[in-house]
Design an enzyme around this catalytic site. Structure first.
Site, PDB file in Angstrom:
ATOM      1  N   GLY A 134      28.756  42.550  16.751  1.00 27.23           N
ATOM      2  CA  GLY A 134      27.774  43.183  15.839  1.00 27.23           C
ATOM      3  C   GLY A 134      26.458  43.573  17.051  1.00 27.23           C
ATOM      4  O   GLY A 134      26.605  43.095  18.230  1.00 27.23           O
ATOM      5  N   GLU A 183      56.138  36.961  44.769  1.00 23.52           N
ATOM      6  CA  GLU A 183      56.936  36.868  46.043  1.00 23.52           C
ATOM      7  C   GLU A 183      58.325  36.203  45.663  1.00 23.52           C
ATOM      8  O   GLU A 183      59.349  36.702  46.157  1.00 23.52           O
ATOM      9  CB  GLU A 183      56.261  36.056  46.810  1.00 23.52           C
ATOM     10  CG  GLU A 183      54.878  36.856  47.438  1.00 23.52           C
ATOM     11  CD  GLU A 183      53.739  36.208  46.591  1.00 23.52           C
ATOM     12  OE1 GLU A 183      52.442  36.463  47.027  1.00 23.52           O
ATOM     13  OE2 GLU A 183      53.744  36.037  45.489  1.00 23.52           O
ATOM     14  N   THR A 238      29.587  38.871  12.540  1.00 22.53           N
ATOM     15  CA  THR A 238      30.976  39.667  12.336  1.00 22.53           C
ATOM     16  C   THR A 238      32.173  38.985  11.476  1.00 22.53           C
ATOM     17  O   THR A 238      32.744  39.285  10.695  1.00 22.53           O
ATOM     18  CB  THR A 238      31.598  39.927  13.630  1.00 22.53           C
ATOM     19  OG1 THR A 238      30.526  40.958  14.390  1.00 22.53           O
ATOM     20  CG2 THR A 238      32.891  40.718  13.585  1.00 22.53           C
TER      21      THR A 238
END
Length: 372
Positions: free
Chosen positions: A302, A52, A203
């Site tokens: 994973g 706004e 991972t």
């Protein structure tokens, strides 16, 4: 005209999605009493002006008056002092006579108070029904913000890449690359819109990934969240090369490892599961991430962590890239227990199916997860 202006507010909001977290992406269009657009804007990066204010500034910069204008906006104007001042007060001061919004703000600090203040000042307020197409679009754009405010946890999107026969890697672990460069770049777009990328220690140890946004241009790197029950994250991991917040959730004290990781700038959070000793409490982690103003979590992990999150009901969307390849034996998408009946299957519904390069991108939603 009414709908086209609201659609424009959505487009403005969507253009800002990557830069606004943890704030919602909002768009605003100001129209004078003759129907001419006099200003428009969208939410700026956190700490900056809201939509706004940007629209009012745009009108002022163009030399347009805003007295008796109508403000079209994708979310209720805020009524509280946060990082910025109340937008509803700015609209009132600018002489806005009418506000048309797609949604009430779910933030308890606002939640109708902005509309009430506008009405008390004599401003007409109209709110679209929630099933109006542009209202559906606006909520979907900010579903993470709505989730955090209503469910008190982030919206979780699990990204996976697989072959046509559902394999994410060969039996020897090789997975780079199953999908095309176009699919990988598209995946980075989804990373970029998230508040944080979440992965597991498996991972980290297997791939030493950075898990940052680099295939597309971005001014903001998402935070990184690591589920690491035994605190095995190497202090020399490549993930620390990226300037961002790194949160590591653990279930063990390990003072030596803790000190080394904290020296690299990581925040260590102890959240052991009371039901599974030696594991992180994943549900409590999501609640903690919400308290840290995380709206959307992008999971790249994973099959073990992916399966655990699915079983716990913590995944909301699955973002799946499928390559036109057959790999034969290999790693599955997620490690899930065997079922005795098809009625026990995890049910999803397709949100979209699109071609990206040579691959398919499927967004599938867990049933009823968006009903809040």
């Amino acid at each position: 005209m009414h709908l086209s202006l609201l659609q424009r507010t959505y487009e403005l909001a969507a253009s800002a999605k990557v830069v606004t977290p943890p704030n919602p992406a909002v768009g605003c269009v100001l129209v004078d009493d003759s129907g001419v657009v006099v200003g428009e804007g969208h939410t700026q990066p956190v700490g900056g002006p809201h939509a706004e204010i940007m629209a009012l500034r745009d009108a002022q910069a163009k030399g347009h008056a805003t007295a008796n204008a109508t403000a079209y906006v994708t979310l209720e104007p805020c009524s509280h002092h946060g990082r910025t001042g109340p937008c509803c007060d700015a609209l009132i001061a600018a002489g806005i006579k009418r506000v048309v919004a797609t949604h009430t703000d779910p933030n308890p600090l606002v939640s109708g108070q902005g509309f009430a203040r506008l009405r008390a000042a004599g401003v007409q307020v109209d709110v679209l029904p929630p099933d109006a197409p542009v209202a559906v679009q606006a909520r979907e754009l900010n579903i993470g913000f709505f989730s955090r405010m209503v469910r008190k946890r982030p919206w979780v999107r699990a990204k996976m890449a697989s072959s046509l026969d559902g394999k994410t890697a060969l039996t020897n672990g090789a997975s780079q690359w199953i999908t095309s460069p176009a699919a990988r770049a598209d995946g980075h777009l989804w990373r970029a819109r998230s508040c944080a990328v979440l992965t597991g220690i498996g991972t980290i140890l297997a791939d030493n990934p950075r898990l940052d946004v680099r295939e597309v241009t971005t001014s903001r790197q998402p935070h990184l969240v690591i589920v690491d029950a035994a605190l095995q994250t190497p202090a020399h991991a490549a993930l620390f090369d990226i300037p961002r917040q790194v949160l590591i959730y653990t279930a063990t004290p390990e003072p030596t490892a803790r000190q080394a990781l904290q020296a690299r700038g990581a925040t260590i959070i102890d959240l052991p599961s009371p039901a599974a000793p030696g594991r992180v409490d994943l549900a409590a982690m999501m609640q903690d991430l919400a308290r840290r103003e995380m709206n959307e979590i992008h999971v790249e992990a994973g099959r073990g962590l992916m399966g655990a999150m699915l079983q716990a009901g913590l995944v909301d969307d699955m973002l799946l890239y499928i390559a036109p390849k057959l790999l034969g034996p290999g790693m599955e998408l997620a490690h899930l227990p065997p079922l005795s009946t098809l009625d026990d299957a995890i049910s999803l519904q397709f949100q979209s199916v699109e071609r990206v390069g040579a691959d398919l991108r499927i967004v599938a939603r867990l049933l009823n997860h968006d009903r809040f």
